[in-house]
Design a protein around this motif. Sequence first.
Motif, short mmCIF file in Angstrom:
data_model
loop_
_atom_site.label_atom_id
_atom_site.label_comp_id
_atom_site.label_asym_id
_atom_site.label_seq_id
_atom_site.Cartn_x
_atom_site.Cartn_y
_atom_site.Cartn_z
N THR A 186 -39.52 -25.10 4.47
CA THR A 186 -39.64 -26.04 3.34
C THR A 186 -41.03 -26.66 3.26
OG1 THR A 186 -38.74 -27.81 4.72
CG2 THR A 186 -37.19 -26.60 3.35
N GLU A 187 -41.97 -26.23 4.11
CA GLU A 187 -43.35 -26.70 3.99
C GLU A 187 -44.02 -26.04 2.79
OE1 GLU A 187 -45.59 -26.18 7.55
OE2 GLU A 187 -44.08 -27.14 8.83
N ARG A 188 -44.92 -26.76 2.17
CA ARG A 188 -45.62 -26.20 1.02
C ARG A 188 -46.50 -25.03 1.45
NH1 ARG A 188 -47.78 -32.01 -1.34
NH2 ARG A 188 -45.74 -33.01 -1.45
N PHE A 189 -46.38 -23.94 0.72
CA PHE A 189 -47.18 -22.72 0.90
C PHE A 189 -46.87 -21.98 2.19
CE2 PHE A 189 -49.98 -25.49 -1.74
CZ PHE A 189 -49.92 -24.74 -2.90
N TYR A 190 -45.82 -22.39 2.91
CA TYR A 190 -45.50 -21.65 4.13
C TYR A 190 -44.74 -20.37 3.75
CZ TYR A 190 -43.91 -20.44 8.77
OH TYR A 190 -43.69 -19.77 9.95
N ARG A 191 -45.17 -19.26 4.33
CA ARG A 191 -44.53 -17.97 4.07
C ARG A 191 -44.32 -17.25 5.39
NH1 ARG A 191 -48.51 -18.16 -0.13
NH2 ARG A 191 -47.61 -17.95 -2.24
N VAL A 192 -43.16 -16.62 5.52
CA VAL A 192 -42.92 -15.79 6.70
C VAL A 192 -43.77 -14.53 6.62
CG1 VAL A 192 -41.18 -14.49 7.98
CG2 VAL A 192 -40.59 -16.70 6.98
N ASP A 193 -43.82 -13.92 5.44
CA ASP A 193 -44.63 -12.73 5.20
C ASP A 193 -45.46 -12.97 3.95
OD1 ASP A 193 -45.73 -10.25 4.65
OD2 ASP A 193 -43.92 -9.12 5.15
N ARG A 231 -46.47 -12.75 -1.95
CA ARG A 231 -47.39 -12.69 -3.09
C ARG A 231 -47.10 -11.47 -3.95
NH1 ARG A 231 -51.18 -14.48 0.96
NH2 ARG A 231 -51.78 -16.66 0.56
N ALA A 232 -46.77 -10.35 -3.31
CA ALA A 232 -46.48 -9.14 -4.07
C ALA A 232 -45.27 -9.35 -4.98
CB ALA A 232 -46.24 -7.97 -3.12
N MET A 233 -44.34 -10.21 -4.56
CA MET A 233 -43.15 -10.48 -5.35
C MET A 233 -43.34 -11.63 -6.32
SD MET A 233 -40.12 -9.94 -2.57
CE MET A 233 -39.73 -8.32 -1.89
N GLY A 234 -44.55 -12.19 -6.38
CA GLY A 234 -44.83 -13.26 -7.33
C GLY A 234 -44.48 -14.65 -6.85
N GLY A 235 -44.25 -14.80 -5.55
CA GLY A 235 -43.88 -16.13 -5.04
C GLY A 235 -45.09 -17.04 -4.96
N THR A 236 -44.85 -18.35 -5.14
CA THR A 236 -45.92 -19.34 -5.05
C THR A 236 -45.95 -20.05 -3.71
OG1 THR A 236 -44.55 -21.13 -5.95
CG2 THR A 236 -45.76 -19.76 -7.53
N GLY A 237 -44.89 -19.91 -2.91
CA GLY A 237 -44.83 -20.63 -1.64
C GLY A 237 -44.38 -22.07 -1.79
N LEU A 238 -43.91 -22.45 -2.98
CA LEU A 238 -43.50 -23.84 -3.22
C LEU A 238 -42.00 -23.96 -3.55
CD1 LEU A 238 -46.49 -25.06 -5.40
CD2 LEU A 238 -46.02 -25.67 -3.03
N GLY A 239 -41.30 -22.83 -3.66
CA GLY A 239 -39.91 -22.87 -4.11
C GLY A 239 -39.02 -23.72 -3.24
#
Length: 416
Positions: free
Chosen positions: A350-357, A362-370
């Motif tokens: 739930t941290e802003r811009f944290y991504r496991v991969d 990014r390839a799937m269009g995610g912003t990391g903020l959902g």
Amino acid sequence: MARVDRSILILFLSGVAATIIVFALSGSWEAAFACGIASLFGVALLFDAQERGATTALARRPEPTTRGPSLEEIDTVLQALPNPCFVVHRGRIERCNGPALALLGRHIAGQDVRLALRHPAAIDLLAGANVATAPARIEIAGLGTAEQSWELDVQPIQEGRLLVLLFDQSGRQATERMRVDFVANASHELRTPLAGILGFIETLRDPVAGADQTTRERFLTIMDSEARRMQRLVDDLMSLSRIEAEKYRPPNQPVALPPLIEEVVAVFRQGQNKRGQDVVVEMEVPMPPVRGDRAQLSQLLHNLISNALKYGAPNTPVTVRAYKLNEGMAAVSVTDHGDGIMPEHLPRLTERFYRVDSSRSRAMGGTGLGLAIVKHIVQRHGGILHLDSTVGVGTTVRVELPLFSAPAGEDGPAAS
């Protein structure tokens, strides 16, 4: 007028009256003069007695005390303070309170201050050549855990003693780090697509490379995708800002979950992504309304279902469930069947811009903020967010929300 002053006036007037009476009865100026002298002498004696009494009273008045608080009084104040604090006298810790013993160790009482604080600047203020003679303040680290940061305040009190107070600044430091990280991450997320767009524009301007219709179409498609990604990022940032601005104003409207869920799911099913057809809805009937903000709960559901469709395996169901709990709460869960998430990543999702991969997101269009938006919406609603995942099986996100209850004696508005 004071009583003595009145006595002098009465004696003086009596003398004048006696002088007049003596002159009237005897007709002798000598007798009247002698009577007047005697009256003035009496006034003088009374005035002298008054002055002597005032001087004696002034001499007996106690000197105003300049004594500071006793050590017992200081110790009482120390024990009442919630922050770690202690008194240093001639380089030794003379008195300390419970929080100071818990932080620095129970061995510090009566010991050299250098055994408790190993920070050079602090030692210099408390026992060094530049011992504090005026209030001073420094920041130190290394007390408690490695992540903690402290503000040390020194106040001279009496007879060379120094009152030392410690204030934990770890929360402020963590907030500052989050702010710096947020700015850095937001800049990076915007700079990456911008760099790509600018590169494609430069290529399209080339008379040779830009003349190829196939190349132009491919580049324009990528530019459109990157521009929309930036738009989604800006929209998410604005949503997050609005939610945080309203976090101290909890919503108080009834929201019916079944029609809201059906409405959000219909958007996915009618979209261009074929995965929208894999969404399965399971709901209890009847379902009492929850207390909330309908627009924000719609965004919460959209983010959760969107994540599940992105990271769930193709042709596997994404299950949306809504049901009532026994504690005056209702729950909404979204389950996918995908790769799952390693346990060490769960606390940071739930941290802003944290991504496991990052590359996959990014390839799937995610912003990391959902999920950061989901967390803030849940907090504003006074709810609870649960994240459960099993590697190789999938992930379930469950949100618990309080049921709506109208104030006593009032009929609540109809659920939206």
